[in-house]
Design an enzyme around this catalytic site. Structure first.
Site, PDB file in Angstrom:
ATOM      1  N   ASN A  11      41.616  31.106  10.866  1.00 13.00           N
ATOM      2  CA  ASN A  11      42.396  31.548   9.701  1.00 13.00           C
ATOM      3  C   ASN A  11      42.925  32.944  10.052  1.00 13.00           C
ATOM      4  O   ASN A  11      42.204  33.930   9.988  1.00 13.00           O
ATOM      5  CB  ASN A  11      41.481  31.592   8.475  1.00 13.00           C
ATOM      6  CG  ASN A  11      42.203  32.058   7.226  1.00 13.00           C
ATOM      7  OD1 ASN A  11      43.376  32.433   7.280  1.00 13.00           O
ATOM      8  ND2 ASN A  11      41.499  32.055   6.115  1.00 13.00           N
ATOM      9  N   ARG A  89      44.297  27.162   9.520  1.00 11.90           N
ATOM     10  CA  ARG A  89      44.754  27.254   8.137  1.00 11.90           C
ATOM     11  C   ARG A  89      46.164  27.830   8.177  1.00 11.90           C
ATOM     12  O   ARG A  89      46.392  28.900   8.747  1.00 11.90           O
ATOM     13  CB  ARG A  89      43.845  28.187   7.348  1.00 11.90           C
ATOM     14  CG  ARG A  89      44.360  28.394   5.967  1.00 11.90           C
ATOM     15  CD  ARG A  89      43.630  29.482   5.269  1.00 11.90           C
ATOM     16  NE  ARG A  89      44.208  29.659   3.941  1.00 11.90           N
ATOM     17  CZ  ARG A  89      44.244  30.800   3.299  1.00 11.90           C
ATOM     18  NH1 ARG A  89      43.729  31.884   3.838  1.00 11.90           N
ATOM     19  NH2 ARG A  89      44.772  30.864   2.116  1.00 11.90           N
ATOM     20  N   HIS A 178      45.639  27.157  -2.284  1.00 13.19           N
ATOM     21  CA  HIS A 178      44.218  26.752  -2.327  1.00 13.19           C
ATOM     22  C   HIS A 178      44.052  25.229  -2.250  1.00 13.19           C
ATOM     23  O   HIS A 178      43.030  24.677  -2.667  1.00 13.19           O
ATOM     24  CB  HIS A 178      43.523  27.237  -3.622  1.00 13.19           C
ATOM     25  CG  HIS A 178      43.327  28.721  -3.689  1.00 13.19           C
ATOM     26  ND1 HIS A 178      43.531  29.448  -4.842  1.00 13.19           N
ATOM     27  CD2 HIS A 178      42.939  29.614  -2.758  1.00 13.19           C
ATOM     28  CE1 HIS A 178      43.282  30.725  -4.626  1.00 13.19           C
ATOM     29  NE2 HIS A 178      42.929  30.849  -3.350  1.00 13.19           N
ATOM     30  N   ASN A 209      38.650  35.984  -4.453  1.00 14.72           N
ATOM     31  CA  ASN A 209      39.513  37.166  -4.582  1.00 14.72           C
ATOM     32  C   ASN A 209      40.890  36.761  -5.071  1.00 14.72           C
ATOM     33  O   ASN A 209      41.468  37.377  -5.949  1.00 14.72           O
ATOM     34  CB  ASN A 209      39.617  37.888  -3.244  1.00 14.72           C
ATOM     35  CG  ASN A 209      38.387  38.734  -2.998  1.00 14.72           C
ATOM     36  OD1 ASN A 209      37.958  39.483  -3.872  1.00 14.72           O
ATOM     37  ND2 ASN A 209      37.794  38.594  -1.818  1.00 14.72           N
ATOM     38  N   ARG A 239      45.685  40.892  -7.993  1.00 16.03           N
ATOM     39  CA  ARG A 239      46.984  40.368  -8.451  1.00 16.03           C
ATOM     40  C   ARG A 239      46.968  40.194  -9.958  1.00 16.03           C
ATOM     41  O   ARG A 239      45.961  39.811 -10.541  1.00 16.03           O
ATOM     42  CB  ARG A 239      47.284  39.009  -7.805  1.00 16.03           C
ATOM     43  CG  ARG A 239      47.450  39.052  -6.307  1.00 16.03           C
ATOM     44  CD  ARG A 239      47.985  37.716  -5.796  1.00 16.03           C
ATOM     45  NE  ARG A 239      47.853  37.617  -4.359  1.00 16.03           N
ATOM     46  CZ  ARG A 239      47.119  36.695  -3.747  1.00 16.03           C
ATOM     47  NH1 ARG A 239      46.455  35.796  -4.445  1.00 16.03           N
ATOM     48  NH2 ARG A 239      47.051  36.677  -2.436  1.00 16.03           N
ATOM     49  N   GLY A 329      33.797  32.021  -4.777  1.00 12.27           N
ATOM     50  CA  GLY A 329      32.720  33.014  -4.904  1.00 12.27           C
ATOM     51  C   GLY A 329      32.346  33.317  -6.347  1.00 12.27           C
ATOM     52  O   GLY A 329      31.167  33.380  -6.705  1.00 12.27           O
ATOM     53  N   ILE A 330      33.347  33.500  -7.215  1.00 14.02           N
ATOM     54  CA  ILE A 330      33.078  33.801  -8.628  1.00 14.02           C
ATOM     55  C   ILE A 330      32.636  32.525  -9.358  1.00 14.02           C
ATOM     56  O   ILE A 330      31.637  32.529 -10.086  1.00 14.02           O
ATOM     57  CB  ILE A 330      34.327  34.409  -9.306  1.00 14.02           C
ATOM     58  CG1 ILE A 330      34.697  35.741  -8.634  1.00 14.02           C
ATOM     59  CG2 ILE A 330      34.107  34.593 -10.805  1.00 14.02           C
ATOM     60  CD1 ILE A 330      36.026  36.341  -9.097  1.00 14.02           C
ATOM     61  N   GLY A 331      33.366  31.438  -9.131  1.00 18.64           N
ATOM     62  CA  GLY A 331      33.052  30.185  -9.827  1.00 18.64           C
ATOM     63  C   GLY A 331      31.657  29.677  -9.504  1.00 18.64           C
ATOM     64  O   GLY A 331      30.971  29.126 -10.359  1.00 18.64           O
ATOM     65  N   ASN A 333      29.072  31.576  -8.499  1.00 19.44           N
ATOM     66  CA  ASN A 333      27.983  32.544  -8.697  1.00 19.44           C
ATOM     67  C   ASN A 333      27.966  33.287 -10.024  1.00 19.44           C
ATOM     68  O   ASN A 333      26.913  33.796 -10.413  1.00 19.44           O
ATOM     69  CB  ASN A 333      28.028  33.598  -7.582  1.00 19.44           C
ATOM     70  CG  ASN A 333      27.775  32.990  -6.225  1.00 19.44           C
ATOM     71  OD1 ASN A 333      26.692  32.476  -5.984  1.00 19.44           O
ATOM     72  ND2 ASN A 333      28.775  33.003  -5.364  1.00 19.44           N
ATOM     73  N   GLU A 383      36.247  25.178   2.756  1.00 22.67           N
ATOM     74  CA  GLU A 383      37.577  24.943   3.322  1.00 22.67           C
ATOM     75  C   GLU A 383      37.509  24.712   4.830  1.00 22.67           C
ATOM     76  O   GLU A 383      38.253  23.908   5.373  1.00 22.67           O
ATOM     77  CB  GLU A 383      38.493  26.136   2.994  1.00 22.67           C
ATOM     78  CG  GLU A 383      38.872  26.168   1.522  1.00 22.67           C
ATOM     79  CD  GLU A 383      39.410  27.514   1.056  1.00 22.67           C
ATOM     80  OE1 GLU A 383      38.578  28.424   0.837  1.00 22.67           O
ATOM     81  OE2 GLU A 383      40.620  27.653   0.903  1.00 22.67           O
TER      82      GLU A 383
HETATM   83  P1  ADP Z   1      37.768  34.888  -0.955  1.00 19.68           P
HETATM   84  O1  ADP Z   1      38.902  34.558  -1.854  1.00 19.68           O
HETATM   85  O2  ADP Z   1      37.947  36.158  -0.195  1.00 19.68           O
HETATM   86  O3  ADP Z   1      37.271  33.711  -0.122  1.00 19.68           O
HETATM   87  P2  ADP Z   1      35.233  34.505  -2.320  1.00 19.68           P
HETATM   88  O4  ADP Z   1      35.441  33.063  -2.672  1.00 19.68           O
HETATM   89  O5  ADP Z   1      34.210  34.829  -1.293  1.00 19.68           O
HETATM   90  O6  ADP Z   1      36.587  35.237  -1.985  1.00 19.68           O
HETATM   91  O7  ADP Z   1      34.858  35.260  -3.693  1.00 19.68           O
HETATM   92  C1  ADP Z   1      34.697  36.636  -3.746  1.00 19.68           C
HETATM   93  C2  ADP Z   1      34.406  37.013  -5.193  1.00 19.68           C
HETATM   94  O8  ADP Z   1      33.187  36.376  -5.602  1.00 19.68           O
HETATM   95  C3  ADP Z   1      34.196  38.511  -5.383  1.00 19.68           C
HETATM   96  O9  ADP Z   1      34.852  38.963  -6.544  1.00 19.68           O
HETATM   97  C4  ADP Z   1      32.697  38.615  -5.556  1.00 19.68           C
HETATM   98  O10 ADP Z   1      32.292  39.721  -6.316  1.00 19.68           O
HETATM   99  C5  ADP Z   1      32.417  37.308  -6.304  1.00 19.68           C
HETATM  100  N1  ADP Z   1      30.982  37.003  -6.281  1.00 19.68           N
HETATM  101  C6  ADP Z   1      30.212  36.673  -5.214  1.00 19.68           C
HETATM  102  N2  ADP Z   1      28.921  36.549  -5.595  1.00 19.68           N
HETATM  103  C7  ADP Z   1      28.860  36.843  -6.921  1.00 19.68           C
HETATM  104  C8  ADP Z   1      27.813  36.920  -7.893  1.00 19.68           C
HETATM  105  N3  ADP Z   1      26.554  36.664  -7.572  1.00 19.68           N
HETATM  106  N4  ADP Z   1      28.158  37.238  -9.159  1.00 19.68           N
HETATM  107  C9  ADP Z   1      29.430  37.508  -9.504  1.00 19.68           C
HETATM  108  N5  ADP Z   1      30.450  37.462  -8.643  1.00 19.68           N
HETATM  109  C10 ADP Z   1      30.186  37.134  -7.363  1.00 19.68           C
END
Ligand code: ADP
Length: 400
Positions: A11, A89, A178, A209, A239, A329-331, A333, A383
């Site tokens: 990537n 990618r 995505h 992100n 963004r 990452g957000i979804g 965690n 991915e």
């Molecule tokens: P990218 O788009 O760079 O692949 P990721 O899918 O890794 O990004 O997601 C990154 C985001 O996930 C960041 O905003 C990070 O703070 C959030 N994140 C990761 N772990 C947690 C957590 N435990 N709680 C809340 N947000 C999280």
């Protein structure tokens, strides 16, 4: 045990090159890393192998030196000979690519032709292809496009209400991004949630992100929140997502912003970062909000509200919504983001189970909904694995 063949997944960005060695049949990652700050004194390769982190400085090294560094690394850990093919990618495939393809000269020319739609990304992706062609001559290479999955959208979903000539003459339309993640997660969800392959509807929120959501009907994208560029749609790390297009005129005419300043404002200084004036990182904002930072709290509330509103919109794109899926990452965690987002969707019958949500769905095959709600689930995206699987499918079909 016989050493299994590996797929190198690349990537490539304008100043970074992410790489991963994937074993596609079992789906594990043997080694992954990133060469970053390329063409600067801080250029460095970081990688992780057998749960150990490593790094090597390559001061002033550009993409080609990164390629050389990665080869040396793979030789050192005796993995180079196991690499049988490469997957890239590629961000924008325009109207031309609705699925992954084996790379040849015609494909690289077409990727170049799509560069006007993704001027920062596609040229960088082409550099990645050049580097791997230089260091892995003769190996088959595959391009996997972020936009391809959304080529199933119909005109009513992909057209903007602008003079049609802009679409005809310049390809101005919604493309969506995505796609590799949505394709992977939608297939996983169908299996994991025992949905009928030819009779189901899903809304998937990929929240990293960058963030976007997608309505999927029987495995095909029917609508998505990102558009001509990844700027449209949800609030993201830096963004803005959706804004009044009149704001562009206002910024230019009243505030005398140049095009470059508007670009930087909307892409790099807005979203969670702009609202919180603290960070683009959700975890940092959640920690700050917990400690009483009201602006961080506000940024998260705007994120969740906008997300819920657009998820509800996407539900109109499918005949029935059998599942709302959180990924990225957000979804995967953030308990708070899922909880607050679903609360906004309460009037449509969606309800989250607080305990299951707390465990990120680990307790019940990803499911985090209450018994009287349609399915809500957390499903991890991958991915790189999706790209590696496409490489295997295409290289196998070539050998037949
Ligand atoms: P990218 O788009 O760079 O692949 P990721 O899918 O890794 O990004 O997601 C990154 C985001 O996930 C960041 O905003 C990070 O703070 C959030 N994140 C990761 N772990 C947690 C957590 N435990 N709680 C809340 N947000 C999280």
């Amino acid at each position: 045990m016989i050493d299994q063949p590996l797929i190198l997944v690349i990537n490539c960005g304008s100043s970074s090159l992410k790489f991963a060695l994937i074993e596609p049949s079992q789906g594990y990652c043997e080694l992954d890393g990133i060469a970053e700050n390329l063409a600067s004194p801080q250029a460095i390769i970081r990688w992780s192998h057998h749960q150990q982190e490593h790094q090597k400085a390559i001061a002033d090294g550009a993409h080609s030196e990164a390629g050389q560094g990665i080869i040396e690394l793979l030789e050192k850990v005796q993995l180079r000979s196991r690499v049988v093919a490469i997957g890239h990618r590629v961000v924008h495939g325009g109207k031309r690519f609705s699925e992954s393809v084996l790379i040849d000269e015609a494909v690289t020319a077409a990727v170049e032709a799509c560069s006007s739609l993704a001027p920062l990304h596609n040229p960088a992706n082409l550099v990645g292809i050049e580097v791997t062609t230089q260091y892995f001559p003769g190996l088959p290479q595959v391009a996997v496009f972020d936009t391809a999955f959304h080529q199933s959208m119909t005109e009513q979903a992909f057209l903007y209400a602008l003079p049609l000539s802009l679409y005809r003459d310049h390809g101005v339309r919604r493309y969506g991004f995505h796609g590799t993640s949505f394709r992977y997660v939608s297939a996983q969800a169908t299996r994991q949630l025992s949905l009928k392959a030819d009779d189901h509807g899903l809304v998937i929120a990929h929240l990293g992100n960058g963030a976007s959501a997608c309505a999927v009907h029987n495995g095909k994208s029917v609508d998505t929140t990102m558009g001509l560029t990844p700027l449209e749609g949800l609030v993201m790390g830096t963004r803005s997502g959706n804004i009044d297009p009149g704001l562009l005129l206002f910024l230019h005419q009243r505030c005398h912003y140049s095009i470059e300043e508007i670009d930087s404002l909307l892409n790099k200084r807005s979203g969670l970062l702009g609202l919180s004036e603290l960070s683009n990182d959700m975890r940092t904002l959640e920690d700050a909000a917990d400690k009483g930072n009201t602006q961080a709290d506000l940024a998260i509330r705007v994120f969740c509200y906008q997300l819920a509103k657009q998820l509800a919109g996407l539900m109109t794109a499918i005949p029935r919504c059998d599942g709302l899926i959180f990924t990225g990452g957000i979804g995967e965690n953030s308990r708070r983001v899922r909880h607050e987002t679903v609360q906004h969707l309460g009037s449509l019958g969606w309800a989250i189970d607080p305990d299951a949500n707390l465990s990120n769905g680990e307790s019940n095959q990803g499911k985090i909904h209450q018994s009287d709600s349609p399915i809500i689930a957390v499903i991890a995206t991958d991915e790189e694995l999706m790209i590696a699987k496409d490489v295997v499918t295409l290289t196998n079909s070539q050998q037949r």
